[in-house]
Write a protein that holds these residues in place. Structure first.
Motif, PDB file in Angstrom:
ATOM      1  N   UNK A   1      13.436  41.946  36.222  1.00 19.82           N
ATOM      2  CA  UNK A   1      12.875  42.115  34.882  1.00 19.82           C
ATOM      3  C   UNK A   1      13.962  42.046  33.819  1.00 19.82           C
ATOM      4  N   UNK A   2      15.132  42.587  34.121  1.00 19.48           N
ATOM      5  CA  UNK A   2      16.250  42.573  33.174  1.00 19.48           C
ATOM      6  C   UNK A   2      16.738  41.151  32.939  1.00 19.48           C
ATOM      7  N   UNK A   3      16.825  40.349  34.013  1.00 20.10           N
ATOM      8  CA  UNK A   3      17.276  38.961  33.885  1.00 20.10           C
ATOM      9  C   UNK A   3      16.330  38.152  33.004  1.00 20.10           C
TER      10      UNK A   3
ATOM     11  N   UNK B   1      27.145  34.088  33.279  1.00 24.16           N
ATOM     12  CA  UNK B   1      27.433  35.511  33.462  1.00 24.16           C
ATOM     13  C   UNK B   1      26.450  36.173  34.419  1.00 24.16           C
ATOM     14  N   UNK B   2      25.216  35.693  34.421  1.00 26.22           N
ATOM     15  CA  UNK B   2      24.193  36.316  35.264  1.00 26.22           C
ATOM     16  C   UNK B   2      24.226  35.767  36.681  1.00 26.22           C
ATOM     17  N   UNK B   3      24.334  34.456  36.832  1.00 31.71           N
ATOM     18  CA  UNK B   3      24.203  33.834  38.146  1.00 31.71           C
ATOM     19  C   UNK B   3      25.502  33.271  38.713  1.00 31.71           C
ATOM     20  N   UNK B   4      26.595  33.360  37.975  1.00 30.51           N
ATOM     21  CA  UNK B   4      27.858  32.877  38.492  1.00 30.51           C
ATOM     22  C   UNK B   4      28.333  31.636  37.757  1.00 30.51           C
ATOM     23  N   UNK B   5      29.654  31.482  37.680  1.00 29.03           N
ATOM     24  CA  UNK B   5      30.235  30.357  36.953  1.00 29.03           C
ATOM     25  C   UNK B   5      29.938  29.028  37.619  1.00 29.03           C
ATOM     26  N   UNK B   6      29.905  29.014  38.962  1.00 27.11           N
ATOM     27  CA  UNK B   6      29.615  27.751  39.649  1.00 27.11           C
ATOM     28  C   UNK B   6      28.205  27.267  39.344  1.00 27.11           C
TER      29      UNK B   6
ATOM     30  N   UNK C   1      14.499  30.667  46.899  1.00 25.70           N
ATOM     31  CA  UNK C   1      15.496  31.398  46.135  1.00 25.70           C
ATOM     32  C   UNK C   1      16.017  30.673  44.910  1.00 25.70           C
ATOM     33  N   UNK C   2      15.445  29.508  44.584  1.00 28.45           N
ATOM     34  CA  UNK C   2      15.893  28.809  43.369  1.00 28.45           C
ATOM     35  C   UNK C   2      15.414  29.584  42.142  1.00 28.45           C
ATOM     36  N   UNK C   3      16.251  29.644  41.123  1.00 29.86           N
ATOM     37  CA  UNK C   3      15.924  30.380  39.911  1.00 29.86           C
ATOM     38  C   UNK C   3      15.178  29.455  38.954  1.00 29.86           C
ATOM     39  N   UNK C   4      13.887  29.673  38.795  1.00 31.04           N
ATOM     40  CA  UNK C   4      13.079  28.853  37.899  1.00 31.04           C
ATOM     41  C   UNK C   4      12.445  29.764  36.850  1.00 31.04           C
TER      42      UNK C   4
ATOM     43  N   UNK D   1      14.062  23.374  42.824  1.00 28.82           N
ATOM     44  CA  UNK D   1      15.191  23.051  41.951  1.00 28.82           C
ATOM     45  C   UNK D   1      15.254  24.100  40.841  1.00 28.82           C
ATOM     46  N   UNK D   2      16.427  24.647  40.533  1.00 23.49           N
ATOM     47  CA  UNK D   2      16.510  25.655  39.465  1.00 23.49           C
ATOM     48  C   UNK D   2      16.323  25.021  38.096  1.00 23.49           C
TER      49      UNK D   2
END
Length: 597
Positions: A175-177, A211-216, A247-250, A282-283
């Motif tokens: 929820x925060x994301x 910052x949330x999911x990583x620099x890569x 697990x893809x962020x959509x 796909x994210x």
């Protein structure tokens, strides 16, 4: 006869309304943070204890409330967002119903400290189960400080059905994301049990995603920006190689509000046809800016279901925008400077006359002649070439005779592989067909379960440790899995900022993509509802087995097929995989005879 219809007391009505709005601790954080954003806050701090069961605190530096507004804010349908029904179709705020604070106060003990910039002192208001316990002036900074304690203390049935702390904390992170990805200009922090989980400085949208999911993660995103008279679509979509099974962020956002939209999700996936594997996700982070009058957000209390007036037209615009972003990425040529030693390919000149090659051949050559030139080239004394190579009388022949059992066994293998997917072997009752992937999943699953039970997993050190970056919500799940991962052979070192170094892996899985394996294990564990080690072991062993099993399409030798069959029939269950899929079937002999009869 007495009347039976009565008005419910306000306390009961508020608890019923709270059941729709406040479902878990994450719902409280969502409502309070959205109110802070509507109040113009530039810094929002969230602190939770025991995943929100014990305490939830949201501190903001917004404009605050006066003494009267603070008291009135906990009444049902009291809001500063709208004044009339027409305002529902011109919303520019996150909240508008005026039910959130009343619902929270109905099922928890709330303490509010708030002050406006024009006031010298603030207000301290204490509410418990919809009843105002106390109100007094207090010294506090400008803004609001909500402290929600003992959530669902007066609704024990609802509190009993809360999930584990790890699961509830994962829901809070999710929820925060969804909020922090919309407002990169706001500084957010999140603390759990005194430790900092997130500290997101104000910046650009791409920086917030990193910052949330990583620099890569941000390096694999393609920008999206399309302006039309109907809507403005911005954001980022993932490159085709970032596709994964789960697990893809959509994320979809409309006018700064998170939404779920299966129809638009299909529009994004349609743009990846033929360039991403079927069934892969796909994210994407896509933001819609539309006229508030063209959407309806007043459908569900969670406000995640939104109706669009021009849904089909926006579908076409979205699909074209994603295809355009992918096309721009694919059209960029790659420059290769390593040209040393390569052949010089001349540029085609249409004005230059090119003479076609003339083949040379012997028109008199005939391979079917009885005395051809090739046969004549064989010397008459060719036997002299093998002089001295005859075997001695006592030596054994180099090859087995036709009646040798070994030669017969080689000609008639015990098993047959069909389309590199199924193993076929004869049994007494007919023909047995085994799915090689599912059989290996069952074999590896029981092997990993035994290693977890005995804590006997062997670790293989890696020469160059890989670094795996997790989203904050996934890092919470990984912390719960670390003891089991170490028991099976993983050696992970926490580097901070949700990053882990993989120093060792279980023996026997060399060559696999360790990053994808660990991310898949975490994604499979997200849906767990208990902390029992048995359930964790089952999920971990199944994820490992699925990844390390022999895939469909891999050609096997007869010995490898024999080994799989022997190991399968040594398992506790030879018929089904751990997730209930059939491993083998038998085609009876009588059915074969009927088919050929």
């Amino acid at each position: 006869m007495s009347d039976v219809i009565q008005l419910l007391p306000d306390s009961v009505a508020n608890q019923i309304a709270a059941g729709e709005v406040i479902q878990r601790p994450a719902s409280v954080i969502k409502e309070l943070v959205e109110n802070a954003i509507d109040a113009g806050a530039t810094t929002i701090n969230v602190l939770v204890v025991d995943a929100g069961r014990t305490s939830i605190q949201v501190i903001d530096d917004g404009k605050g409330m006066s003494e009267t507004d603070a008291r009135l804010s906990f009444e049902r349908h009291a809001t500063s967002k709208i004044r009339k029904a027409d305002d529902l179709f011109a919303l520019h705020t996150m909240g508008f119903r005026g039910e959130a604070l009343a619902s929270i106060a109905a099922v928890a003990q709330v303490e509010l400290r708030t002050r406006m910039a024009d006031n010298e002192v603030g207000t301290l208001l204490t509410v418990s189960a919809s009843h105002v316990v106390g109100q007094e002036p207090v010294s506090c900074p400008v803004g609001s400080n909500f402290k929600v304690e003992n959530l669902f203390f007066n609704v024990p049935a609802r509190r009993k059905f809360l999930k584990t702390n790890a699961t509830e904390l994962n829901n809070i992170m999710t929820a925060f994301e969804r909020i922090v990805l919309v407002y990169p200009q706001v500084h957010f922090t999140l603390h759990s049990n005194g430790s900092e989980l997130l500290n997101l400085r104000a910046g650009s949208l791409r920086q917030r995603i990193a910052d949330v999911f990583g620099k890569r993660y941000s390096q694999d995103l393609l920008p999206l920006d399309v302006q039309t008279t109907m809507c403005h679509i911005t954001g980022f979509v993932g490159k085709p190689e970032t596709a994964r099974k789960k697990g893809a962020h959509d994320y979809f956002f409309v006018n700064g509000r998170y939404m779920k939209h299966a129809y638009f999700h299909k529009a994004v996936l349609s743009a990846y046809e033929r360039i991403a594997p079927v069934g892969m996700q796909v994210p994407y982070f896509i933001y819609f800016d539309v006229n508030p009058a063209d959407i309806d957000v007043n459908i569900h209390p969670t406000k995640t279901e939104i109706k669009f007036e021009n849904e089909q037209a926006i579908w076409q615009i979205l699909s074209a925008a994603v295809k355009d972003a992918i096309g721009k990425f694919c059209e960029v040529p790659s420059i290769d400077f390593d040209t040393q030693g390569r052949p010089d390919i001349p540029v085609f000149d249409p004005s230059r006359h090119v003479t076609p090659p003339s083949p040379k051949y012997n028109p008199t050559y005939n391979p079917f002649r009885e005395h051809s030139e090739r046969q004549a080239s064989v010397p008459d004394d060719w036997q002299q070439l093998y002089k001295g190579l005859q075997p001695q009388a006592e030596e054994q022949p180099l090859f087995e005779t036709e009646t040798s059992p070994l030669l017969i066994e080689d000609k008639s293998p015990a098993h047959y592989q069909y389309k590199a997917t199924y193993i076929m072997t004869a049994v007494k009752s007919g023909l047995m067909i085994i799915d090689q992937y599912r059989a290996d999943v069952r074999i590896l699953y029981e092997r990993y379960r035994e290693q977890l039970r005995s804590r006997s997993g062997k670790s293989q050190r890696v020469l160059f440790p890989e670094v795996v970056q997790f989203a904050p919500s996934d890092a919470v799940i990984l912390e719960k899995l670390l003891p089991e991962l170490e028991a099976i052979g993983f050696d992970l070192t926490n580097l901070g900022q949700q990053s882990y170094a993989v120093n060792g892996i279980p023996a026997g899985i060399e060559g696999l993509d360790i990053v994808m394996l660990l991310q898949g294990i975490v994604n499979d564990a997200v849906g767990q509802t208990a902390e029992a080690s048995e359930e964790i072991s089952h999920s971990l062993a199944l994820s490992m087995a699925r990844t390390a099993a022999i895939p469909h399409g891999q050609v096997l030798s007869n010995d490898e097929m024999e080994s799989i069959i022997n190991q399968l029939f040594a398992c506790s269950n030879v018929n089904y995989t751990p997730d209930g899929k059939a491993i083998l079937c038998i085609l009876p002999q009588r059915d074969i005879e009927q088919l050929l009869g």
